[in-house]
Design a protein around this motif. Structure first.
Motif, PDB file in Angstrom:
ATOM      1  N   GLY A  13      -7.798  -1.684   9.640  1.00  0.00           N
ATOM      2  CA  GLY A  13      -7.563  -3.127   9.583  1.00  0.00           C
ATOM      3  C   GLY A  13      -7.356  -3.705  10.970  1.00  0.00           C
ATOM      4  N   GLY A  16      -7.891  -7.440  11.921  1.00  0.00           N
ATOM      5  CA  GLY A  16      -7.136  -8.475  11.194  1.00  0.00           C
ATOM      6  C   GLY A  16      -6.140  -9.192  12.080  1.00  0.00           C
ATOM      7  N   LEU A  18      -2.702  -9.054  12.166  1.00  0.00           N
ATOM      8  CA  LEU A  18      -1.777  -8.111  12.811  1.00  0.00           C
ATOM      9  C   LEU A  18      -2.549  -7.073  13.609  1.00  0.00           C
ATOM     10  CD1 LEU A  18       0.912  -6.657  13.342  1.00  0.00           C
ATOM     11  CD2 LEU A  18       0.673  -5.567  11.089  1.00  0.00           C
ATOM     12  N   GLY A  19      -3.608  -6.520  13.009  1.00  0.00           N
ATOM     13  CA  GLY A  19      -4.349  -5.425  13.634  1.00  0.00           C
ATOM     14  C   GLY A  19      -4.847  -5.760  15.029  1.00  0.00           C
ATOM     15  N   ASP A  63     -15.034   1.279   5.015  1.00  0.00           N
ATOM     16  CA  ASP A  63     -14.230   0.804   3.884  1.00  0.00           C
ATOM     17  C   ASP A  63     -13.187   1.871   3.549  1.00  0.00           C
ATOM     18  OD1 ASP A  63     -15.152  -0.746   0.708  1.00  0.00           O
ATOM     19  OD2 ASP A  63     -13.243   0.135   1.374  1.00  0.00           O
ATOM     20  N   ILE A  64     -11.909   1.501   3.598  1.00  0.00           N
ATOM     21  CA  ILE A  64     -10.888   2.533   3.343  1.00  0.00           C
ATOM     22  C   ILE A  64     -10.932   3.002   1.902  1.00  0.00           C
ATOM     23  CG2 ILE A  64      -9.183   2.074   5.149  1.00  0.00           C
ATOM     24  CD1 ILE A  64      -7.589   0.484   3.101  1.00  0.00           C
ATOM     25  N   SER A  85      -5.505  -3.872   4.465  1.00  0.00           N
ATOM     26  CA  SER A  85      -4.996  -4.233   3.146  1.00  0.00           C
ATOM     27  C   SER A  85      -5.686  -5.517   2.706  1.00  0.00           C
ATOM     28  CB  SER A  85      -3.479  -4.458   3.252  1.00  0.00           C
ATOM     29  OG  SER A  85      -2.935  -4.961   2.050  1.00  0.00           O
ATOM     30  N   LEU A  86      -5.749  -5.723   1.397  1.00  0.00           N
ATOM     31  CA  LEU A  86      -6.150  -7.043   0.868  1.00  0.00           C
ATOM     32  C   LEU A  86      -4.857  -7.808   0.631  1.00  0.00           C
ATOM     33  CD1 LEU A  86      -9.121  -6.464  -1.620  1.00  0.00           C
ATOM     34  CD2 LEU A  86      -9.102  -7.710   0.555  1.00  0.00           C
ATOM     35  N   VAL A  87      -4.651  -8.827   1.436  1.00  0.00           N
ATOM     36  CA  VAL A  87      -3.423  -9.613   1.355  1.00  0.00           C
ATOM     37  C   VAL A  87      -3.736 -10.850   0.518  1.00  0.00           C
ATOM     38  CG1 VAL A  87      -1.644 -10.793   2.683  1.00  0.00           C
ATOM     39  CG2 VAL A  87      -2.793  -8.809   3.656  1.00  0.00           C
ATOM     40  N   VAL A 101      -8.337  -1.173  -2.766  1.00  0.00           N
ATOM     41  CA  VAL A 101      -8.178  -1.179  -1.298  1.00  0.00           C
ATOM     42  C   VAL A 101      -6.776  -0.718  -0.910  1.00  0.00           C
ATOM     43  CG1 VAL A 101      -8.132  -2.643   0.758  1.00  0.00           C
ATOM     44  CG2 VAL A 101      -9.910  -2.971  -0.990  1.00  0.00           C
ATOM     45  N   THR A 124       1.799   0.067   7.427  1.00  0.00           N
ATOM     46  CA  THR A 124       2.269  -1.321   7.390  1.00  0.00           C
ATOM     47  C   THR A 124       2.494  -1.723   5.939  1.00  0.00           C
ATOM     48  OG1 THR A 124       0.849  -1.807   9.299  1.00  0.00           O
ATOM     49  CG2 THR A 124       1.878  -3.667   8.168  1.00  0.00           C
ATOM     50  N   GLY A 190       7.641 -12.322   6.484  1.00  0.00           N
ATOM     51  CA  GLY A 190       6.462 -13.179   6.662  1.00  0.00           C
ATOM     52  C   GLY A 190       6.051 -13.260   8.127  1.00  0.00           C
TER      53      GLY A 190
END
Ligand SMILES: NC(=O)C1=CN([C@@H]2O[C@H](COP(=O)(O)OP(=O)(O)OC[C@H]3O[C@@H](n4cnc5c(N)ncnc54)[C@H](O)[C@@H]3O)[C@@H](O)[C@H]2O)C=CC1
Ligand SMILES: CC(C)CCC[C@@H](C)[C@H]1CC[C@H]2[C@@H]3[C@H](O)CC4=CC(=O)CC[C@]4(C)[C@H]3CC[C@]12C
Length: 380
Positions: A13, A16, A18-19, A63-64, A85-87, A101, A124, A190
């Motif tokens: 990720g 992303g 954060l990534g 793809d993880i 992750s899918l958030v 995922v 994470t 958050g």
């Protein structure tokens, strides 16, 4: 140190929100690495140019939820920071996809670690593995030991809780060659900062209403928030110390927060938006909670009616309303005690950086389309 003599880190990720901050943090502050493998489904080619004469940034599309992709990405690596992750708490993707995922993907990362002899994994996780629950139970200045009525029904928090459990259970797994797998899990509250997609949405919404934001949540409700740079910093420190003191960090969870002020989600966002000319209308919610809840239910109904034609996923739904309306703040020194975590960015610095980023959005908005009549603000 010449390129090639250091360790290989994998950041799943890594493209992303954060990534991408984490990749930059590792490049700037981690001297023991020679390669950062950025594993992501959606590659951000701009990260490739971050390579320097000491560290190679290698983008790997994968793809993880596919074990072969993960195995290949981890081959020959030393440590994995698993942020992919899918958030989604808005119903944008089906629950099955979130599970595939976030849970199966994490199972694959763990399996690949064991098969490839990768000894260290930092996961994470999220505050959401604890709460807030939809019963309105407040979590006030809680820590990793605080008792709480954990209740998950939504796919996202459920998946994060399942994944975190898998990660922690994998700590201490014996691998080939007598090596051991060590894992730990970080639970950010958050996250905010440069690149936060949700903040972009609030900003765009506010522009459409003449920079007026309409209060929906009582100001007394407090939500913990954490600057993305400090989340990245905490991941770097945990990754470093997990290798040095695996018996201390292995199998442990750590809330991730900083000195960002405890405020309602809306008031916290106004810390940045007010610097851009936005105003919050109402010192208390303009609409009673039951009406907001009916609106949220209507959004859920519309999502269901429209789902064959397009994805209708507004910010307000019963879950986001419940979460936003329940205090959830953390206060703990476990990460400081175990691996010396202290925020790298003070609140004022985090605030300044976020405001600067939001202002850059305004410039882009102006470049992208004509903003129409100047000074068309409702609250002059
Ligand atoms: N945004 C927040 O407020 C919080 C986020 N977190 C956690 O932090 C982590 C990062 O979240 P964000 O940066 O906000 O999300 P993001 O959506 O910006 O980043 C997630 C990355 O994972 C990648 N990804 C998604 N599915 C994938 C797949 N099948 N294979 C490979 N890569 C895939 C995406 O392309 C994306 O680059 C997540 O694990 C999330 O649960 C935890 C607490 C708060
Ligand atoms: C009444 C309004 C429509 C509510 C607006 C705010 C909400 C959209 C957000 C309030 C709390 C947020 C969640 C919280 O920060 C915890 C999270 C952790 C994660 O791992 C992912 C994001 C999130 C679920 C976050 C999502 C937006 C809120 C629900």
């Amino acid at each position: 140190m010449t390129a090639g003599s250091g360790q290989v880190y994998v950041v799943t990720g890594g493209c992303g929100f954060l990534g991408s901050h984490l990749v930059r943090m590792l490049l700037e502050h981690e001297k023991n690495i020679s390669e950062i493998r950025v594993f992501d489904l959606h590659l951000d080619e701009s990260l490739r140019s971050l390579s320097n004469n000491r560290v190679r940034v290698r983008l790997i599309s994968g793809d993880i939820s596919h074990l072969d992709d993960v195995r290949e990405a981890l081959h020959g690596s030393h440590l994995v920071i698993h942020t992919a992750s899918l958030v989604d708490v808005w119903g944008r993707v089906p629950a099955s996809k979130i599970n595939e995922v976030n849970v199966t993907g994490t199972e694959n990362v763990l399996q690949a670690c064991k098969e490839e002899g990768v000894q260290y994994l930092v996961y994470t996780s999220s505050m959401e593995v604890v709460g807030p629950n939809i019963h309105g139970d407040h979590f006030y200045r809680g820590n990793e030991e605080t008792e709480y009525r954990i209740y998950h029904k939504e796919p996202y928090p459920l998946s994060k809780a399942k994944a975190e459990k898998l990660v922690l259970e994998a700590n201490g797994t014996k691998m080939k060659g007598g090596k051991m797998l060590y894992t730990c899990s970080l639970r950010p509250t958050g996250i905010y900062g440069e690149g936060h997609e949700l903040m972009k949405k609030f900003h765009r919404q506010g522009l459409r209403t003449g920079r007026c934001m309409f209060r929906a949540i009582p100001p007394a409700i407090e939500h913990g928030r954490v600057y993305v740079g400090n989340v990245a910093w905490m991941h770097l420190l945990a990754a470093r110390q997990l290798q040095i003191h695996p018996s201390t960090l292995g199998g442990q969870v750590y809330f991730c927060y900083d000195s960002s002020p405890y405020k309602s989600y809306e008031d916290f966002n106004m810390e940045f938006l007010s610097a851009c000319g936005f105003k919050m209308i109402g010192s208390r919610p303009l609409v009673p909670y039951f009406l907001l809840y009916l609106l949220a239910l209507l959004n859920t109904l519309l999502q269901w009616v429209l789902h064959r034609f397009f994805i209708y996923a507004p910010i307000l739904n019963p879950y986001t309303l419940a979460v936003a309306s329940t205090t959830f703040t953390v206060q703990t020194d476990k990460a400081e005690k175990h691996f010396g975590y202290r925020p790298l960015y003070a609140w004022e610095e985090a605030k300044k950086r976020t405001i600067t980023w939001i202002k850059s959005l305004e410039v882009r908005e102006k470049d992208l389309k004509d903003v129409g009549a100047k000074g068309n603000y409702c609250c002059n």
